[in-house]
Design a protein around this motif. Structure first.
Motif, PDB file in Angstrom:
ATOM      1  N   ARG A 106     -10.541   3.283  -7.525  1.00  0.00           N
ATOM      2  CA  ARG A 106     -10.434   1.862  -7.236  1.00  0.00           C
ATOM      3  C   ARG A 106     -11.418   1.093  -8.076  1.00  0.00           C
ATOM      4  O   ARG A 106     -12.526   1.532  -8.360  1.00  0.00           O
ATOM      5  N   GLU A 156     -13.315   5.615   6.180  1.00  0.00           N
ATOM      6  CA  GLU A 156     -13.814   4.390   5.546  1.00  0.00           C
ATOM      7  C   GLU A 156     -13.772   3.207   6.504  1.00  0.00           C
ATOM      8  O   GLU A 156     -14.721   2.406   6.569  1.00  0.00           O
ATOM      9  N   ARG A 159      -3.786  -0.208  -2.175  1.00  0.00           N
ATOM     10  CA  ARG A 159      -4.387   1.095  -1.901  1.00  0.00           C
ATOM     11  C   ARG A 159      -3.367   2.217  -2.110  1.00  0.00           C
ATOM     12  O   ARG A 159      -2.257   2.162  -1.593  1.00  0.00           O
ATOM     13  N   THR A 195      -3.477  13.662   4.229  1.00  0.00           N
ATOM     14  CA  THR A 195      -4.552  14.397   3.576  1.00  0.00           C
ATOM     15  C   THR A 195      -4.257  15.891   3.580  1.00  0.00           C
ATOM     16  O   THR A 195      -4.513  16.597   2.602  1.00  0.00           O
ATOM     17  N   LEU A 244      -9.204   7.286   4.549  1.00  0.00           N
ATOM     18  CA  LEU A 244      -9.020   5.880   4.908  1.00  0.00           C
ATOM     19  C   LEU A 244      -9.566   5.606   6.309  1.00  0.00           C
ATOM     20  O   LEU A 244     -10.279   4.615   6.535  1.00  0.00           O
ATOM     21  N   GLY A 257      -6.943  11.895  -2.970  1.00  0.00           N
ATOM     22  CA  GLY A 257      -7.030  10.692  -3.789  1.00  0.00           C
ATOM     23  C   GLY A 257      -7.166  11.040  -5.261  1.00  0.00           C
ATOM     24  O   GLY A 257      -7.966  11.901  -5.630  1.00  0.00           O
ATOM     25  N   LEU A 312       0.536   5.479   1.229  1.00  0.00           N
ATOM     26  CA  LEU A 312      -0.262   6.368   2.072  1.00  0.00           C
ATOM     27  C   LEU A 312       0.296   7.781   2.040  1.00  0.00           C
ATOM     28  O   LEU A 312       1.493   7.992   2.250  1.00  0.00           O
ATOM     29  N   ASN A 327       0.826  -1.205   0.000  1.00  0.00           N
ATOM     30  CA  ASN A 327       0.000   0.000   0.000  1.00  0.00           C
ATOM     31  C   ASN A 327       0.858   1.253   0.000  1.00  0.00           C
ATOM     32  O   ASN A 327       2.048   1.216   0.313  1.00  0.00           O
ATOM     33  N   ALA A 382      -3.727   5.461  -0.798  1.00  0.00           N
ATOM     34  CA  ALA A 382      -4.698   6.035   0.134  1.00  0.00           C
ATOM     35  C   ALA A 382      -4.235   7.371   0.688  1.00  0.00           C
ATOM     36  O   ALA A 382      -3.038   7.683   0.699  1.00  0.00           O
ATOM     37  N   HIS A 383      -5.207   8.133   1.162  1.00  0.00           N
ATOM     38  CA  HIS A 383      -4.941   9.329   1.940  1.00  0.00           C
ATOM     39  C   HIS A 383      -5.481   9.096   3.347  1.00  0.00           C
ATOM     40  O   HIS A 383      -6.498   8.426   3.534  1.00  0.00           O
ATOM     41  N   SER A 384      -4.805   9.628   4.323  1.00  0.00           N
ATOM     42  CA  SER A 384      -5.020   9.249   5.713  1.00  0.00           C
ATOM     43  C   SER A 384      -6.453   9.444   6.209  1.00  0.00           C
ATOM     44  O   SER A 384      -7.067   8.507   6.742  1.00  0.00           O
TER      45      SER A 384
END
Length: 305
Positions: free
Chosen positions: A304, A270, A260, A216, A267, A300, A213, A211, A262-264
């Motif tokens: 996905r 979610e 992923r 944000t 995530l 983001g 990361l 992943n 992802a952004h903190s």
């Protein structure tokens, strides 16, 4: 309460300050044995606060796993990173199964400030940035994957940046003299993001999560404080949220939480995950993921599927 990383062994690059230091201490608090990598005094940026010694002192104040400081220049192309993996395996009695790559090349070349422009970027600096930001993760992962396979699971996490996102419009994109740095830094982070999805696909059947990361919003570190200026306190993202998101990606089911970019904050929202203090002892006071947080906007850039 059982710790989420009990029995795990982690290698963390860039662990002498900032995000890497904080993740190292949180993983120790969660029961992991952690090898914290950083450069020695002769090669690190002495203008910025933070040392491996300080990381070790912070980790000693939390109850959990052990921390092993390792000085290494992971940007040296002649350095055999397999030596690190062998040392960590010998020290902790088990192969490392978590890799968190935080280290990144400085954004200026040879001490020049402001960063040099795109058209004046030296070849040597371009390749140094790729060596540290991308190849160091790839090479360490190569040496760690056999041990992960033997252990039955593994977690590889790269710390990326919002700088990785494409810039569809050049208008109003910052002062002259910053573009070369943004191209190299953001470009290598985008490289990491794409490597993440490709490696996740290849390693899925090995039960190894891969992943990426990014924060944000800006997270205050000794380095980011010199890059981001004139930002109100409410604009900074707490270090605790970034670390909590990293912990989630280093402990989740590799079959479910992988590939992923992802952004903190999204995530955490979610996953419905509460944010804890850096010592893991209590919920971080006064903060929970909030979908109305303005920092969520634009977080983001991959869809996905």
């Amino acid at each position: 309460m059982p710790r989420s990383c009990e029995g795990r062994v982690a290698i963390i690059t860039g662990a002498s300050r900032g995000i890497g230091q904080a993740i190292a201490c949180r993983l120790v608090a969660e029961g992991a044995d952690v090898a914290a990598l950083g450069r020695d005094a002769a090669h690190r940026n002495a203008e910025l606060a933070g040392t491996l010694e300080e990381t070790a002192q912070m980790a000693a104040r939390v109850r959990g796993g052990r921390l092993l400081p390792i000085t290494a220049d992971i940007g040296d192309p002649d350095f055999d990173k397999g030596e690190i993996v062998a040392e960590v395996t010998s020290e902790f009695g088990a192969a490392p199964d978590i890799l968190v790559h935080v280290a990144a090349a400085p954004r200026e070349f040879g001490g020049e400030r402001p960063p040099i422009p795109f058209a004046e970027t030296p070849r040597e600096w371009f390749f140094r940035s790729v060596e540290v930001n991308v190849w160091a993760m790839w090479d360490l992962a190569k040496h760690m994957i056999p041990g992960m396979r033997q252990r039955g699971a593994g977690w590889i996490l790269s710390i990326s940046s919002r700088q990785a996102a494409p810039r569809p419009s050049p208008v109003g994109r910052g002062p002259a003299g910053t573009l070369g740095s943004a191209c190299i830094y953001g470009g290598t982070k985008a490289f990491l993001d794409r490597v993440t999805t490709g490696a996740a696909e290849e390693l899925y059947n090995d039960n190894i999560a891969v992943n990426s990361l990014a924060p944000t919003g800006p997270v205050w570190t000794p380095l980011s404080a010199t890059v981001v200026s004139n930002l109100r306190p409410e604009g900074w993202e707490p270090m605790e949220t970034m670390v909590e998101a990293a912990l989630a990606l280093c402990t989740g089911d590799p079959r479910m939480l992988t590939s992923r970019v992802a952004h903190s904050l999204p995530l955490l929202l979610e996953l419905g995950r509460p944010v804890y203090t850096l010592d893991g002892a209590s919920v971080y006071d006064g903060w929970t993921p909030d979908p109305s947080d303005p920092r969520m906007a634009g977080a983001g850039y991959l869809t996905r599927h």
